[in-house]
Design a protein around this motif. Structure first.
Motif, PDB file in Angstrom:
ATOM      1  N   LEU A  59      12.474  15.095   5.663  1.00 51.67           N
ATOM      2  CA  LEU A  59      12.853  13.757   6.127  1.00 51.67           C
ATOM      3  C   LEU A  59      11.783  13.122   7.005  1.00 51.67           C
ATOM      4  O   LEU A  59      11.565  11.919   6.977  1.00 51.67           O
ATOM      5  N   PHE A  60      11.085  13.948   7.787  1.00 57.66           N
ATOM      6  CA  PHE A  60      10.078  13.394   8.701  1.00 57.66           C
ATOM      7  C   PHE A  60       8.904  12.779   7.928  1.00 57.66           C
ATOM      8  O   PHE A  60       8.254  11.873   8.409  1.00 57.66           O
ATOM      9  N   TYR A  61       8.653  13.319   6.764  1.00 52.10           N
ATOM     10  CA  TYR A  61       7.597  12.776   5.919  1.00 52.10           C
ATOM     11  C   TYR A  61       8.120  11.601   5.093  1.00 52.10           C
ATOM     12  O   TYR A  61       7.542  10.517   5.092  1.00 52.10           O
ATOM     13  N   HIS A  62       9.228  11.806   4.388  1.00 49.32           N
ATOM     14  CA  HIS A  62       9.707  10.777   3.458  1.00 49.32           C
ATOM     15  C   HIS A  62      10.132   9.491   4.159  1.00 49.32           C
ATOM     16  O   HIS A  62       9.838   8.398   3.690  1.00 49.32           O
ATOM     17  N   GLU A  63      10.826   9.613   5.281  1.00 48.55           N
ATOM     18  CA  GLU A  63      11.220   8.387   5.987  1.00 48.55           C
ATOM     19  C   GLU A  63       9.983   7.614   6.432  1.00 48.55           C
ATOM     20  O   GLU A  63       9.917   6.388   6.310  1.00 48.55           O
ATOM     21  N   ILE A  64       9.013   8.355   6.944  1.00 45.23           N
ATOM     22  CA  ILE A  64       7.884   7.674   7.577  1.00 45.23           C
ATOM     23  C   ILE A  64       6.889   7.111   6.564  1.00 45.23           C
ATOM     24  O   ILE A  64       6.371   6.015   6.750  1.00 45.23           O
ATOM     25  N   ILE A  65       6.655   7.817   5.467  1.00 51.46           N
ATOM     26  CA  ILE A  65       5.737   7.239   4.465  1.00 51.46           C
ATOM     27  C   ILE A  65       6.373   5.986   3.843  1.00 51.46           C
ATOM     28  O   ILE A  65       5.680   5.055   3.459  1.00 51.46           O
ATOM     29  N   THR A  66       7.701   5.927   3.821  1.00 50.08           N
ATOM     30  CA  THR A  66       8.378   4.839   3.109  1.00 50.08           C
ATOM     31  C   THR A  66       8.804   3.677   4.013  1.00 50.08           C
ATOM     32  O   THR A  66       8.586   2.509   3.681  1.00 50.08           O
ATOM     33  N   GLN A  67       9.423   3.985   5.139  1.00 50.23           N
ATOM     34  CA  GLN A  67      10.136   2.934   5.876  1.00 50.23           C
ATOM     35  C   GLN A  67       9.237   1.945   6.631  1.00 50.23           C
ATOM     36  O   GLN A  67       9.662   0.828   6.915  1.00 50.23           O
ATOM     37  N   ILE A  68       8.015   2.346   6.953  1.00 49.98           N
ATOM     38  CA  ILE A  68       7.135   1.393   7.665  1.00 49.98           C
ATOM     39  C   ILE A  68       6.880   0.166   6.782  1.00 49.98           C
ATOM     40  O   ILE A  68       7.175  -0.967   7.167  1.00 49.98           O
ATOM     41  N   VAL A  69       6.359   0.375   5.585  1.00 49.57           N
ATOM     42  CA  VAL A  69       6.077  -0.782   4.716  1.00 49.57           C
ATOM     43  C   VAL A  69       7.363  -1.461   4.250  1.00 49.57           C
ATOM     44  O   VAL A  69       7.403  -2.692   4.114  1.00 49.57           O
ATOM     45  N   ILE A 150       5.575  -3.554  -3.207  1.00 49.57           N
ATOM     46  CA  ILE A 150       5.121  -2.383  -2.440  1.00 49.57           C
ATOM     47  C   ILE A 150       4.712  -1.263  -3.393  1.00 49.57           C
ATOM     48  O   ILE A 150       5.420  -0.985  -4.370  1.00 49.57           O
ATOM     49  N   THR A 151       3.583  -0.639  -3.084  1.00 50.94           N
ATOM     50  CA  THR A 151       3.161   0.557  -3.833  1.00 50.94           C
ATOM     51  C   THR A 151       2.991   1.701  -2.841  1.00 50.94           C
ATOM     52  O   THR A 151       2.296   1.562  -1.829  1.00 50.94           O
ATOM     53  N   ILE A 152       3.629   2.820  -3.137  1.00 51.34           N
ATOM     54  CA  ILE A 152       3.568   3.988  -2.252  1.00 51.34           C
ATOM     55  C   ILE A 152       2.965   5.155  -3.032  1.00 51.34           C
ATOM     56  O   ILE A 152       3.470   5.505  -4.102  1.00 51.34           O
ATOM     57  N   VAL A 153       1.892   5.727  -2.500  1.00 54.05           N
ATOM     58  CA  VAL A 153       1.314   6.913  -3.142  1.00 54.05           C
ATOM     59  C   VAL A 153       1.740   8.149  -2.352  1.00 54.05           C
ATOM     60  O   VAL A 153       1.382   8.320  -1.197  1.00 54.05           O
ATOM     61  N   HIS A 187      -0.663   8.659   1.989  1.00 52.26           N
ATOM     62  CA  HIS A 187      -0.960   9.627   3.051  1.00 52.26           C
ATOM     63  C   HIS A 187      -2.447   9.972   2.975  1.00 52.26           C
ATOM     64  O   HIS A 187      -3.053   9.890   1.903  1.00 52.26           O
ATOM     65  N   THR A 188      -3.053  10.302   4.105  1.00 47.52           N
ATOM     66  CA  THR A 188      -4.498  10.589   4.098  1.00 47.52           C
ATOM     67  C   THR A 188      -4.849  11.800   4.971  1.00 47.52           C
ATOM     68  O   THR A 188      -5.731  11.728   5.817  1.00 47.52           O
ATOM     69  N   THR A 216       0.438   7.606  12.143  1.00 46.51           N
ATOM     70  CA  THR A 216       0.512   9.063  12.008  1.00 46.51           C
ATOM     71  C   THR A 216       1.937   9.549  12.259  1.00 46.51           C
ATOM     72  O   THR A 216       2.764   8.827  12.828  1.00 46.51           O
ATOM     73  N   GLN A 217       2.160  10.776  11.843  1.00 47.71           N
ATOM     74  CA  GLN A 217       3.476  11.370  12.049  1.00 47.71           C
ATOM     75  C   GLN A 217       3.311  12.889  12.099  1.00 47.71           C
ATOM     76  O   GLN A 217       2.463  13.455  11.409  1.00 47.71           O
ATOM     77  N   CYS A 218       4.114  13.551  12.908  1.00 48.45           N
ATOM     78  CA  CYS A 218       4.074  15.018  12.975  1.00 48.45           C
ATOM     79  C   CYS A 218       4.863  15.595  11.806  1.00 48.45           C
ATOM     80  O   CYS A 218       6.004  15.202  11.580  1.00 48.45           O
TER      81      CYS A 218
END
Ligand code: AG3
Length: 277
Positions: A59-69, A150-153, A187-188, A216-218
Motif C-alpha cells: 500500500l505504501f508504494y501503490h497509494e503513493i505512485i498513484t494518488q499524487i498525480v 494520466i500515464t503511470i509507469v 518510479h526512479t 519520495t516515499q519510504c
C-alpha cells in the motif's frame, strides 16, 4: 527455516527473508516469477529474484505512485497504467469516480495471472469493466493512444529490461498521447544508491515536459528504503491538489501530498549536481 537472499542487482546491498513456504514458481517468456510466504511481510512476489510487492507494505508504494498525480490532475478520466501487473495501481486509480477508462498495459500475462491467484485483494479491480487489459510492450502501446489524462509507469527496475520505458523517445510518445492537462509519473529507484539515475531521469523528462518534479516515499523492501518518483506534466504543478481528498486510503491524504515532494532548495542542488554522497 529456509532463507531467501535477495542480492540487489543494482545496489551494494542484500536482504534476507525467511521463507515459510514457496507458494509458486514459474518461468514466463520474460522472467522468473516466485511467490513466497514470509512470517512478517506475508506473501511476497519476486520477479527474477527481486521483491516487487509484499502483502504488508504494497500500500505504501501503490497509494503513493498513484494518488499524487490523481489528485494533482483536475479531473482524471483516461488513464494508462504501464506494468503494474499485480493490479495495485489499477485499484488505486479506480478509487476516483471521474475515471472512465483505464488502459492496463502489462507485457507479461503471467504477472497478472499469478497476482490474481496469490494477491487477490491487490488485483481485485483488474477485471472491472472500465479496465482494458493489453498484454504488450507499454512503449509500443503509448504510440497508438490519444487524449490520455494520466500515464503511470509501474515497472520493474529502471535499469533492467524495462529500460525502454525511460528513454526520451518513450517520454515523447507519452507526451503526444496526452491531452493538455496530461501528467506522467514513474518510479526512479533510490536516492541513496541511484542519485545519478534520479537526476538523469529528471533531465530526460525536462527535455519533453514543461514541468518536472520529484517526490519520495519510504518502502520497507526496496533498496535504500527511500524510493524516488519522477513526475512530468504538460504545465500543471503536481504539488497542488486540484480536487478534494475524498477516497479511502491508509497512508496518502491531503496533508501528506505536498510534503512528499523534495524541497525546492534541495531539488536545485541535486539537479545542479552540487551534492556529493
Ligand atoms: N515495481 C518496482 C519494484 C522495484 C524493486 N527494485 C528492487 N528491489 N531493486 C513494483 C511493482 C509493484 N506494482
Amino acid at each position: 527455516m529456509i532463507k531467501f537472499i535477495e542480492q540487489e542487482p543494482y545496489s551494494p546491498i542484500a536482504h534476507t527473508y525467511e521463507v515459510e513456504k514457496i507458494l509458486h514458481k514459474e518461468k514466463s517468456k520474460f522472467q522468473e516469477l516466485t511467490v513466497i510466504q514470509n512470517p512478517f511481510f506475508g506473501r511476497m512476489l519476486l520477479l527474477d529474484g527481486i521483491v516487487q510487492i509484499t502483502d504488508r507494505d504494497e500500500l505504501f508504494y501503490h497509494e503513493i505512485i498513484t494518488q499524487i498525480v490523481m489528485h494533482a490532475h483536475p479531473e482524471p478520466k483516461r488513464v494508462v497504467v504501464i506494468g503494474g501487473g499485480d493490479g495495485g495501481v489499477v485499484k488505486e486509480v479506480l478509487k476516483h469516480k471521474s475515471v472512465e477508462k483505464v488502459y492496463f498495459v502489462e507485457i507479461d500475462e503471467a504477472v497478472i495471472r499469478v497476482s490474481k491467484e496469490f494477491f487477490p485483494s491487490v488485483s481485485e479491480k483488474v477485471d472491472d469493466p472500465k479496465v482494458e487489459i493489453k498484454v504488450m510492450d507499454g512503449a509500443e502501446f503509448v504510440r497508438s493512444v490519444k487524449n490520455i489524462d494520466i500515464t503511470i509507469v509501474d515497472s520493474t527496475d529502471v535499469i533492467g529490461f524495462a529500460r525502454t520505458l525511460f528513454t526520451k523517445e518513450f517520454f515523447d510518445n507519452v507526451k503526444n498521447s496526452m491531452n493538455s492537462n496530461g501528467m506522467f509519473v514513474t518510479h526512479t529507484e533510490s536516492l541513496h544508491f541511484h542519485k545519478d539515475i534520479v537526476i538523469e531521469m529528471q533531465e530526460n523528462l525536462k527535455k519533453v515536459f514543461p514541468v518536472v518534479d520529484l517526490y519520495t516515499q519510504c518502502i520497507a523492501t526496496y533498496p535504500g528504503n527511500w524510493w524516488a518518483f519522477a513526475v512530468g506534466t504538460s504545465g500543471l504543478d503536481p504539488r497542488v491538489m486540484r480536487h478534494p481528498f475524498e477516497i479511502e486510503t491508509k497512508y496518502y491524504d491531503d496533508e501528506i501530498h505536498e510534503r512528499l515532494f523534495v524541497t525546492k532548495k534541495f531539488y536545485k542542488k541535486l539537479i545542479n549536481r552540487e551534492l556529493k554522497w
